[in-house]
Design an enzyme around this catalytic site. Structure first.
Site, PDB file in Angstrom:
ATOM      1  CB  CYS A  84       1.745 -13.732   6.031  1.00  0.00           C
ATOM      2  SG  CYS A  84       0.300 -14.203   5.040  1.00  0.00           S
ATOM      3  CB  CYS A 198      -2.655  -7.643   2.802  1.00  0.00           C
ATOM      4  SG  CYS A 198      -1.720  -8.571   1.559  1.00  0.00           S
TER       5      CYS A 198
END
Lengths: 241, 241
Positions: A84, A198
């Protein structure tokens, strides 16, 4: 067993974790079970939402991230990586909770972007709200003489809408086309390289889908996990801070 | 966080682990990260080969399996499941290493097979060498008044060859057709239900690919993980022993 056990802080979201694991199995070149990189994976989606937290609209994910990292350390992980980008805003809390090293995806991805784009280049940054709000990539790119090209408010909102679709399990042509349109907007604004900042982006959008080179942070993490699993030196901390 | 953390002893092999995780994310009905089942996954392929060990041709995987289960317990797992049928031969060693419950896939899958096939039915068992040699499914099926239909020596050897192809990363039409041929041979020999007693089978062969109902043990484990993650009671130990 002498090879490193790689701790993976995942579940943010779980689909990106599965995408990452599937790619590691292809990238590590193993033909038998025993040749694969050794991993222990926390796949816990209940860590509080990063995008709400950055706005003060929800609880901080910091304590849950720290606890998940500690679980990995207790399980014997020799090093911890996190699938992440945005959650790296809470990297300090994670590092304070564990004794083993945590390797920053942000720094690794920024280095890779510099290698791909060359110094002075304009880099379009696709990322979630929290990642933009914390300025994780603008800071890391500027520290490397790279110029971030950022989405405007409407494009950021559109990114978050598409991200929710991907997280809900639609990995088909519609979110792919929408993600590609967001990438193209940054290219029209002058980006000569894209940074997929992302880990859900790579589920639908691959480098071949965009007209300029794209650094996929999931792929950066895959290469990092394989290298560390094979004994590469651990780079600890932030070189610029 | 009050929901259970499900410990997954995986990596045997890693592709089956990824297949399992991807299916859990579809099966748990979550639309956001926070709604997914919480898991911690040991993905360590270096656990010694089960098929060599059962013949005394390699070291026992028991100690490494016990250590992996202990890692999951130390990481906070409330219950441990294992993504591998054959390795259940070493279930006793795993259970002695941990205080939290270990739930047997063999017992769960045999129960599911009884529900699908009905008492007295003939069940064709596709499985790896170690699973056959340890008679895990013949014993569990006979305890439920089901009649195992087993592959002959040549078919077992062919299964192991196809399994190695799948483990080396080929999940395409060739191993699928070969696995289907092995399934059909058991149907020709009288099986009215098939039991896919190896978690790699479901990577290439799905129930729709065979002419009789097939219980896929990966799917059994997926449903079990989701149920346990949602708070279902933990069934501990072997009801027949």
């Amino acid at each position: 067993m002498s090879s490193r056990l790689i701790g993976i802080l995942g579940g943010l979201g779980p689909d990106a974790t599965v995408d990452f694991l599937a790619r590691v199995l292809r990238a590590d070149g193993a033909d038998t079970d025993q040749e694969h990189v050794r991993m222990i994976v926390a796949c816990d989606g209940t860590i509080p939402n990063r995008n709400l937290a950055i706005d003060g609209a929800g609880p901080s994910p910091g304590p849950a991230l720290a606890q998940a990292a500690l679980r990995l350390e207790r399980a014997g992980a020799d090093v911890v990586l996190m699938i992440c980008n945005a959650a790296h805003h809470w990297q300090g809390e994670i590092e304070r909770a564990i004794a083993v090293p945590f390797v920053s995806l942000i720094e690794e991805a920024a280095d890779r972007t510099l290698a791909v784009a060359g110094g002075g280049a304009s880099v379009g940054v696709l990322a979630a709200h929290a990642c933009h709000a914390a300025e994780l990539y603008p800071k890391a790119l500027r520290a490397r003489d790279l110029h971030p090209v950022l989405p405007d408010a409407a494009e950021r909102a559109e990114f978050m809408r598409v991200l929710a679709v991907i997280k809900a399990g639609d990995h088909g042509p519609t979110p792919k086309a929408e993600m590609r349109a967001l990438a193209h907007a940054l290219v029209r604004r002058g980006a000569t390289t894209l940074l997929a900042g992302c880990t859900e982006i790579g589920i639908v959008l691959r480098p071949a889908d965009v007209p300029v080179p794209m650094v996929d942070t999931t792929e950066v993490l895959v290469q990092l996990a394989v290298a560390l699993g094979r004994g590469a030196p651990v780079r600890r901390g932030r070189p610029d801070g």
